[in-house]
Design a protein around this motif. Sequence first.
Motif, mmCIF file in Angstrom:
data_model
loop_
_atom_site.group_PDB
_atom_site.id
_atom_site.type_symbol
_atom_site.label_atom_id
_atom_site.label_comp_id
_atom_site.label_asym_id
_atom_site.label_seq_id
_atom_site.Cartn_x
_atom_site.Cartn_y
_atom_site.Cartn_z
ATOM 1 N N THR A 72 0.849 -1.179 0.000
ATOM 2 C CA THR A 72 0.000 0.000 0.000
ATOM 3 C C THR A 72 0.887 1.232 0.000
ATOM 4 O OG1 THR A 72 -1.718 -1.189 1.197
ATOM 5 C CG2 THR A 72 -1.836 1.207 1.243
ATOM 6 N N VAL A 73 0.591 2.159 -0.916
ATOM 7 C CA VAL A 73 1.408 3.361 -1.065
ATOM 8 C C VAL A 73 0.523 4.607 -1.091
ATOM 9 C CG1 VAL A 73 3.280 2.203 -2.292
ATOM 10 C CG2 VAL A 73 1.421 3.217 -3.588
ATOM 11 N N LYS A 74 1.122 5.706 -0.734
ATOM 12 C CA LYS A 74 0.451 6.997 -0.789
ATOM 13 C C LYS A 74 0.610 7.560 -2.192
ATOM 14 C CE LYS A 74 -0.362 11.038 1.852
ATOM 15 N NZ LYS A 74 -0.797 11.215 3.206
ATOM 16 N N SER A 75 -0.391 8.324 -2.630
ATOM 17 C CA SER A 75 -0.346 8.936 -3.945
ATOM 18 C C SER A 75 -1.217 10.189 -3.926
ATOM 19 C CB SER A 75 -0.838 7.940 -4.999
ATOM 20 O OG SER A 75 -0.490 8.374 -6.288
ATOM 21 N N SER A 120 8.702 -2.994 -11.946
ATOM 22 C CA SER A 120 9.287 -1.653 -12.108
ATOM 23 C C SER A 120 8.250 -0.562 -11.829
ATOM 24 C CB SER A 120 9.905 -1.490 -13.493
ATOM 25 O OG SER A 120 8.938 -1.620 -14.500
ATOM 26 N N GLU A 121 6.990 -0.792 -12.194
ATOM 27 C CA GLU A 121 5.936 0.178 -11.878
ATOM 28 C C GLU A 121 5.700 0.247 -10.368
ATOM 29 O OE1 GLU A 121 2.590 0.381 -15.238
ATOM 30 O OE2 GLU A 121 3.116 -1.694 -14.692
ATOM 31 N N ILE A 122 5.727 -0.898 -9.712
ATOM 32 C CA ILE A 122 5.549 -0.918 -8.262
ATOM 33 C C ILE A 122 6.681 -0.162 -7.582
ATOM 34 C CG2 ILE A 122 5.543 -2.400 -6.214
ATOM 35 C CD1 ILE A 122 3.953 -4.436 -7.991
ATOM 36 N N LEU A 139 6.124 3.489 -8.008
ATOM 37 C CA LEU A 139 5.033 4.003 -7.178
ATOM 38 C C LEU A 139 5.445 4.101 -5.708
ATOM 39 C CD1 LEU A 139 2.085 2.195 -8.937
ATOM 40 C CD2 LEU A 139 2.489 4.668 -8.877
ATOM 41 N N VAL A 140 6.264 3.172 -5.247
ATOM 42 C CA VAL A 140 6.798 3.273 -3.881
ATOM 43 C C VAL A 140 7.686 4.502 -3.782
ATOM 44 C CG1 VAL A 140 8.330 2.193 -2.173
ATOM 45 C CG2 VAL A 140 6.607 0.816 -3.350
ATOM 46 N N VAL A 182 -4.064 8.205 -8.154
ATOM 47 C CA VAL A 182 -4.817 7.030 -7.720
ATOM 48 C C VAL A 182 -5.846 6.671 -8.786
ATOM 49 C CG1 VAL A 182 -6.541 6.184 -6.058
ATOM 50 C CG2 VAL A 182 -4.467 7.311 -5.239
ATOM 51 N N GLU A 183 -6.559 7.656 -9.287
ATOM 52 C CA GLU A 183 -7.575 7.415 -10.315
ATOM 53 C C GLU A 183 -6.943 6.855 -11.591
ATOM 54 O OE1 GLU A 183 -11.078 6.815 -12.001
ATOM 55 O OE2 GLU A 183 -10.750 7.384 -9.922
#
Length: 108
Positions: free
Chosen positions: A42-45, A83-85, A88-89, A50-51
Amino acid sequence: MEGVTEKTPFGKFARRYDSILVFYILDHMFCFIDIDDFTSVTVKSTPDEVEKIRQNHSSVSSPLNQSLRHWIQLNLNGDITDSEIYALVRRSYDIVKAKYSKGIRRKK
């Protein structure tokens, strides 16, 4: 990532949350994962990000006990690449660090 600390703070609320490992920057959380499960992170954005993530990926879900506007749960075995994860982190870290670094500069 520079300045990151980690804790398992939720066990004091309920024993079943003992395995939630939370990563912090400047004493504010930016990422967490269940270390007994390892199926999601779970990450903040931002609300717009997020959408966009939700529109582009099916392997996302709503995080437990977090703001749906600012947090997103990424399922690790889905359609989001490693790589996307990682990106996002890192983005989550950058968002939180930027927000709370401003307060530190004002106090000086």
